[in-house]
Motif scaffolding. Structure first.
Motif, PDB file in Angstrom:
ATOM      1  N   GLY A  28       0.809  12.539  18.408  1.00 13.45           N
ATOM      2  CA  GLY A  28       2.177  12.200  18.753  1.00 13.45           C
ATOM      3  C   GLY A  28       2.477  10.713  18.827  1.00 13.45           C
ATOM      4  N   TYR A  29       1.502   9.889  18.502  1.00 13.12           N
ATOM      5  CA  TYR A  29       1.772   8.461  18.509  1.00 13.12           C
ATOM      6  C   TYR A  29       2.550   8.043  17.272  1.00 13.12           C
ATOM      7  N   LYS A  30       3.368   7.033  17.462  1.00  9.81           N
ATOM      8  CA  LYS A  30       3.867   6.301  16.304  1.00  9.81           C
ATOM      9  C   LYS A  30       2.739   5.370  15.900  1.00  9.81           C
ATOM     10  N   LEU A  31       2.637   5.125  14.622  1.00 11.03           N
ATOM     11  CA  LEU A  31       1.494   4.331  14.183  1.00 11.03           C
ATOM     12  C   LEU A  31       1.938   3.273  13.196  1.00 11.03           C
ATOM     13  N   ARG A  32       1.550   2.048  13.494  1.00 12.53           N
ATOM     14  CA  ARG A  32       1.724   0.983  12.513  1.00 12.53           C
ATOM     15  C   ARG A  32       0.318   0.600  12.072  1.00 12.53           C
ATOM     16  N   HIS A  33      -0.005   0.969  10.874  1.00 15.24           N
ATOM     17  CA  HIS A  33      -1.380   0.881  10.380  1.00 15.24           C
ATOM     18  C   HIS A  33      -1.403  -0.006   9.139  1.00 15.24           C
ATOM     19  N   VAL A  34      -2.092  -1.102   9.248  1.00 11.70           N
ATOM     20  CA  VAL A  34      -2.135  -2.077   8.160  1.00 11.70           C
ATOM     21  C   VAL A  34      -3.554  -2.164   7.618  1.00 11.70           C
ATOM     22  N   MET A  35      -3.664  -2.259   6.321  1.00 16.07           N
ATOM     23  CA  MET A  35      -4.975  -2.475   5.715  1.00 16.07           C
ATOM     24  C   MET A  35      -4.880  -3.619   4.716  1.00 16.07           C
ATOM     25  N   ASN A  36      -5.891  -4.489   4.765  1.00 19.69           N
ATOM     26  CA  ASN A  36      -5.879  -5.604   3.816  1.00 19.69           C
ATOM     27  C   ASN A  36      -6.548  -5.200   2.506  1.00 19.69           C
ATOM     28  N   ILE A  37      -6.125  -5.835   1.476  1.00 22.62           N
ATOM     29  CA  ILE A  37      -6.825  -5.772   0.196  1.00 22.62           C
ATOM     30  C   ILE A  37      -7.339  -7.193  -0.034  1.00 22.62           C
ATOM     31  N   THR A  38      -8.642  -7.347  -0.027  1.00 25.84           N
ATOM     32  CA  THR A  38      -9.204  -8.670  -0.274  1.00 25.84           C
ATOM     33  C   THR A  38      -9.266  -8.889  -1.776  1.00 25.84           C
ATOM     34  N   ASP A  39      -8.354  -9.702  -2.238  1.00 28.45           N
ATOM     35  CA  ASP A  39      -8.284  -9.905  -3.687  1.00 28.45           C
ATOM     36  C   ASP A  39      -8.616 -11.341  -4.065  1.00 28.45           C
ATOM     37  N   VAL A  40      -9.349 -11.998  -3.172  1.00 31.72           N
ATOM     38  CA  VAL A  40      -9.944 -13.280  -3.549  1.00 31.72           C
ATOM     39  C   VAL A  40     -11.206 -13.452  -2.721  1.00 31.72           C
ATOM     40  N   ASP A  41     -12.288 -13.705  -3.385  1.00 32.18           N
ATOM     41  CA  ASP A  41     -13.531 -14.090  -2.720  1.00 32.18           C
ATOM     42  C   ASP A  41     -14.468 -14.641  -3.801  1.00 32.18           C
ATOM     43  N   ASP A  42     -15.649 -15.039  -3.399  1.00 30.38           N
ATOM     44  CA  ASP A  42     -16.553 -15.692  -4.359  1.00 30.38           C
ATOM     45  C   ASP A  42     -16.902 -14.781  -5.534  1.00 30.38           C
TER      46      ASP A  42
END
Length: 494
Positions: A59-73
């Motif tokens: 029953g929670y409202k959810l704000r769910h964020v996920m990163n996409i790492t699109d820069v690294d070595d």
RNA sequence: GGCGCGGUACCCAAGUGGUAAGGGAGAGGUCUGCAAAACCUUUAUACGUCGGUUCGAUUCCGACCCGCGCCUCCA
């Protein structure tokens, strides 16, 4: 009862309550899109998906964020090697990741890409520098000064108190004041991709994106931060340092980490030959739903030994559940109700809920549904299931499946897509007979199947068993299982 | 070396201070023209080993053995 979760920060199981009202703000570390996702990656993402779905079901409202790492070595190195821009290179793997996640019925959170927030990261680094938590090295890189942050090590339970500012632990790290100081910003080496920003040319360090994007989307203090156990140190430790140095406030309340899996009893590695992407498994003919079911069969904090035997077991388990559902929806029942069954359904729902509330004990939730299925099947066999019981049993199954998301029979198009992908990318040789067979069972249309079954039934009525057996064999070969029950014929795709 | 996790039947795997969930596999059975599904019975005097605490430990404590993770941008 309320949800209890293990919190890596306190190293205890704690009752979970969101900070504000009824809304949970959660950030999950997503993929670095430099290759196809492997089964270990997906164990973590499935675990987070179970958490997500259970929060929503609760029953929670959810704000769910996920990163996409699109820069690294690695991305910079690989894209250069393939002669692609960073964007072109990562777009391909981001798309693949999202397809694979969808194949596993992982719901998509709000996505945040690192490269969309470069300027914010540069400003963040600059702020840290102004507060003396960061310093600029001669080459233009920026480092975080961990000696200035007393809480450093609190998540990973490491003691850095003996390390003093200025102590050069490693002579190779001459750029840093302290060898443990980590990069916030990396100056480009000749030929490397870079961004032009207010703090100069370069690219973000690994950790900075998560601090910047999570706080941007969720605020300076938020409820949950999730990832694989390997991220505890250094990634999440460093996120805490950067973020709390910046805001002076607690960064995250609950840290959720999924344990690594083993493959055939050993750590997954390319050299051991036990390294599998999701696509590898599908090419071998395994169903995404069975893979997901196996990944949820062991609670997220336990080591899961991923084996092919286990995968077959998961597939059998799943068939049992689906057969039960099919039985509920295809058979006829006499009117009325059976209190014992109503109670069974209700208790099962409660058991599933309390199992999940107990730090997401998915194994116990599985046990609960199987026990219900067995008892209800037994009642079925003696005609003790009544019309009014059916929706109750279905509701229990569906409640289970809101979390586990394995009952829907949607594997075939996903497997078909992997088949097409293999053909398009020159991987025909990896397409197994099992995959072809599975995809093949989707070929016959429902109406074609039903026509054959009608012919078969006519033959059976006429006691022409040689004819009916031939049709049955034909359907079996096409991956169609025909079952004759007291209530009539019922069929399913294998 | 530091920090942490785990060793439960043929296999996978929950769990509890008072005598072992669930699933798979095997065997036998019921049902059945065949097939499938389903159900029933059966498979741990015992939960790595050795001590300790306790009326009682698989469950708590200690030691040991074994496996695993993090401590180097691997989920």
């Amino acid at each position: 009862m309320a949800l209890r979760l293990y919190n890596t920060l306190s190293a205890r199981v704690e009752e979970f309550q969101p900070l504000e009202n009824n809304e949970v703000r959660m950030y999950a570390c997503g993929p670095t899109v430099y290759d196809y996702g492997h089964i270990g990656n997906f164990r973590t993402f499935v675990a987070v998906d179970i958490l997500r779905r259970f929060l929503l079901q609760s029953g929670y409202k959810l704000r769910h964020v996920m990163n996409i790492t699109d820069v690294d070595d690695k991305i910079i190195r690989n894209s250069a090697r393939e002669g692609l821009s960073v964007k072109e290179y990562t777009a391909k793997y981001e798309k693949a990741f999202l397809e694979d996640a969808a194949a596993l019925n992982i719901e998509t959170p709000l996505l945040a890409r690192a490269t969309d927030h470069i300027d914010e990261m540069a400003r963040f680094v600059h702020e840290l520098e102004k507060k003396d938590f960061a310093y600029r090295a001669e080459d233009g890189s920026y480092y975080f000064r961990i000696a200035k942050f007393p809480g450093y090590g609190k998540l990973s339970k490491k003691d850095f108190s003996g390390m003093e500012d200025g102590a050069r632990v490693d002579v190779d790290e001459y750029e840093k004041d302290n060898a443990r100081d980590f990069a916030l910003w990396k100056a480009p080496k000749p030929g490397e991709a870079f961004w032009e920003t207010s703090i100069g040319r370069g690219r973000p360090g690994w950790h900075i994106e998560c601090s910047v994007m999570s706080m941007r989307e969720l605020g300076e203090t938020f409820d949950l931060h999730a990832g694989g156990e390997d991220l505890i140190f250094p990634h999440h430790e460093n996120e805490i340092a950067q973020s709390e140095a910046q805001t002076g406030k607690p960064f995250v309340r609950f840290w959720f980490h999924a344990r690594f899996l083993l493959v055939e009893g050993q750590k997954m590695s390319k050299s051991l030959g036990n390294f599998f992407t999701l696509r590898d498994l599908v090419l071998k003919g395994h169903r995404p739903s069975a893979i997901r079911f196996l990944l949820t069969s062991v609670p997220y904090r336990n080591q899961l030994n991923f084996t092919f035997d286990g995968l077959h077991q998961a597939a059998s388990n799943l068939e049992k559940l689906r057969n039960f559902r099919l039985r509920l929806t295809s058979e006829k029942f006499s009117s009325g109700s059976n209190d014992a069954i109503a109670q069974l359904a209700r208790e099962t729902g409660e058991r599933i809920k309390s199992a999940l509330e107990d730090d997401l004990n998915t194994a116990q939730a599985h046990a609960a549904i199987f026990e219900m299925v067995r008892k209800a099947n037994a009642a079925f066999d003696v005609a003790q299931i009544r019309q009014e019981d059916v929706p109750l049993l279905l509701a229990a199954v569906d409640k289970f499946d809101e979390i586990f998301a394995v009952m829907k029979e949607d594997d075939l198009p996903k497997m078909q897509a992997v088949l097409e992908w293999a053909k398009a990318t020159g991987r025909e040789k990896d397409i197994s007979p099992a995959l072809l067979e599975a995809v093949n069972s989707g070929r016959l249309s429902d109406s074609a199947i039903e026509a054959k079954i009608a012919a078969m039934e006519a033959a059976r009525k006429a006691r022409k068993f040689d004819v009916s057996d031939r049709i049955r064999a034909e359907l079996t070969a096409a991956g169609i299982i025909v079952e004759n029950t007291k209530e009539g014929v019922r069929w399913r795709r294998k």
